[in-house]
Structure formats: C-alpha cells, structure tokens
Design a protein around this motif. Structure first.
Motif, PDB file in Angstrom:
ATOM      1  N   CYS A  32       7.323  26.702 -22.488  1.00  0.00           N
ATOM      2  CA  CYS A  32       7.446  25.520 -21.639  1.00  0.00           C
ATOM      3  C   CYS A  32       8.875  24.978 -21.682  1.00  0.00           C
ATOM      4  N   ALA A  38       3.377  16.667 -21.802  1.00  0.00           N
ATOM      5  CA  ALA A  38       2.171  17.471 -21.582  1.00  0.00           C
ATOM      6  C   ALA A  38       1.917  17.734 -20.110  1.00  0.00           C
ATOM      7  N   ASN A  39       2.572  16.976 -19.223  1.00  0.00           N
ATOM      8  CA  ASN A  39       2.387  17.162 -17.786  1.00  0.00           C
ATOM      9  C   ASN A  39       3.430  18.088 -17.171  1.00  0.00           C
ATOM     10  N   ILE A  41       4.590  21.549 -16.834  1.00  0.00           N
ATOM     11  CA  ILE A  41       4.122  22.912 -17.088  1.00  0.00           C
ATOM     12  C   ILE A  41       5.094  23.938 -16.509  1.00  0.00           C
ATOM     13  N   ARG A  73      -0.206  25.632 -21.955  1.00  0.00           N
ATOM     14  CA  ARG A  73      -0.187  24.262 -21.434  1.00  0.00           C
ATOM     15  C   ARG A  73      -0.425  24.323 -19.929  1.00  0.00           C
ATOM     16  N   ASP A  84       3.139  26.112 -24.869  1.00  0.00           N
ATOM     17  CA  ASP A  84       3.706  25.005 -25.642  1.00  0.00           C
ATOM     18  C   ASP A  84       3.898  25.456 -27.084  1.00  0.00           C
ATOM     19  N   ALA A  88       2.366  22.183 -30.136  1.00  0.00           N
ATOM     20  CA  ALA A  88       1.133  22.838 -30.581  1.00  0.00           C
ATOM     21  C   ALA A  88       1.233  23.320 -32.019  1.00  0.00           C
ATOM     22  N   ASN A 149      -5.661  20.004 -30.401  1.00  0.00           N
ATOM     23  CA  ASN A 149      -6.091  20.805 -29.257  1.00  0.00           C
ATOM     24  C   ASN A 149      -7.366  21.555 -29.628  1.00  0.00           C
ATOM     25  N   HIS A 169      -7.404  17.986 -25.184  1.00  0.00           N
ATOM     26  CA  HIS A 169      -6.094  17.674 -25.771  1.00  0.00           C
ATOM     27  C   HIS A 169      -6.010  16.188 -26.089  1.00  0.00           C
ATOM     28  N   ARG A 171      -3.370  13.296 -28.063  1.00  0.00           N
ATOM     29  CA  ARG A 171      -2.105  12.985 -28.720  1.00  0.00           C
ATOM     30  C   ARG A 171      -2.138  11.547 -29.208  1.00  0.00           C
TER      31      ARG A 171
END
Length: 216
Positions: A32, A38-39, A41, A73, A84, A88, A149, A169, A171
């Motif tokens: 990544c 996380a958004n 990709i 991801r 990721d 991760a 995860n 997922h 966080r």
C-alpha cells in the motif's frame, strides 16, 4: 462429485492437523502507498507476499501462525487491493533493549479451521514515533494505534484455495500530552475504537474482487 469434495476436505483437514509445521497460505500483491490510511488502497509497484505460516497446532482446530508481509487492504464496493505491511504487522520495542520502537518483520496470529471456514485474528500496534518534549516542559507521546484484523476465509476444496470473504477491522487510539507546570499535568485519550470518528464501531469489509490464498 460430492464424494470427491468430502474427500478433499478430509485430506486438507488431515494435512493441517498432522503436518502443520511449515504449512502456509500465501497471497501475492503490492504494498500500500499509505502506511496509515485504511481508506487509501492505492498500491505501489513494490511486490509483497502476505504469508500465514503455521507454527503450532494447539488442538481442536486452533493454530498459532506467523504473519509476514502484511494483509490485504480494501474497502467496500471498490475492486482495488493493496497489502498493508505497516499497520498489520506494526511496531514493537522496549526502551532499555531496543531504544525506539522498530518495525516488525513478522507478528503472531491465531487461527481456527473447521475444514470449511478459516478464521484468523491478528493484533498489532502502530506508532508514528512523534513523541517530543517542547519548551516550558510540555510534552506529547507518539500516536499509538492498537489494531485488530479478523480475516474470514472460505476453503475451496476443488482448487485448494482459501478465498477471503470478509475482514473485520478495528483501530483504537491512545495519546498523552501535558505540561509539568500545568494544573492538569496529563491529558490522556484512550479510545478502544477510532476508525473514522471517536468511539465508532469496527469496520466490516467485503472485498469487491477475488482475494485467494494458495496453500503451500
């Protein structure tokens, strides 16, 4: 056809239960671009292999695994996928031993396999290493993100593939700031879930494209 399908499941179950050490499932992709978002990709051109390797058979379908490379991801309704590696697997460190926390090369995971579904849970810690002390004795710790995860796979007995169906997922977030000459010397923020906004819920993600791990 049904007999062959059952036979394949039995064979794979036997393989996992009797010859687990060194057994692994792998997925090849690209790292990544963003370490923390996380958004995002967007993949780079750096190839990465996500690899779960069995290191211990605990019994009753439960296994301890070692994860290297990272995990896929993705976001809902978007076919793009990257791997990721940063969050991760994350960081670890003990000041007296390591100095600053360092990126890990691998991390432990726990799995349950019943011959049809494989569930893997990975928990990691990410830090941005931003801790600092300012003038007038003020300070800030690094931003610490505990990440979990949960990967849910379906086993394809005909192709000997594990298809990733969902990732749950989550966080969290923790941070401390303050000043020694302040009435309130410490301000601590501790959030078990902070994916998009404070105190939200874990994200349940379904890949829009096929993500298949092969058995090695």
């Amino acid at each position: 056809m049904r007999t062959m399908r059952i036979l394949r499941v039995v064979l794979v179950s036997f393989f996992f239960q009797e010859n687990v050490f060194g057994t692994a499932i792998v997925y090849n992709g690209f790292e990544c671009r963003s370490a923390i978002s996380a958004n995002d990709i967007t993949p780079t051109d750096i190839p990465v292999q996500s690899r779960f390797e069995v290191i211990e058979d605990v019994g009753d379908g439960v296994f301890r695994l070692s994860l290297t490379g990272g995990i896929p991801r993705f976001i809902n309704n978007n076919p793009n996928v990257c791997i990721d590696s940063a969050t991760a697997i994350g960081y670890s460190g003990i000041p007296d031993v390591d100095g600053l926390p360092k990126r890990r090369e691998s991390i432990d995971a726990t799995a349950y396999f019943n011959g049809r579904e494989l569930v893997i849970v990975v928990s990691s810690m990410f830090t941005d290493l931003s801790a600092r002390r300012e003038p007038l004795s003020s300070f800030n710790t690094s931003l610490i993100l505990p990440i979990t995860n949960t990967l849910i796979f379906q086993f394809n007995p005909q192709a000997f593939l594990f298809s990733l169906k969902k990732i749950i997922h989550n966080r969290g977030f923790t941070h401390t700031s303050g000043a020694t000459n302040s009435i309130i010397p410490f301000r601590e923020t501790v959030l078990p879930s902070f994916n998009e906004i404070p105190q939200d819920t874990p994200r349940i993600l379904t890949p829009a494209s096929s993500i298949e791990y092969t058995l090695e």
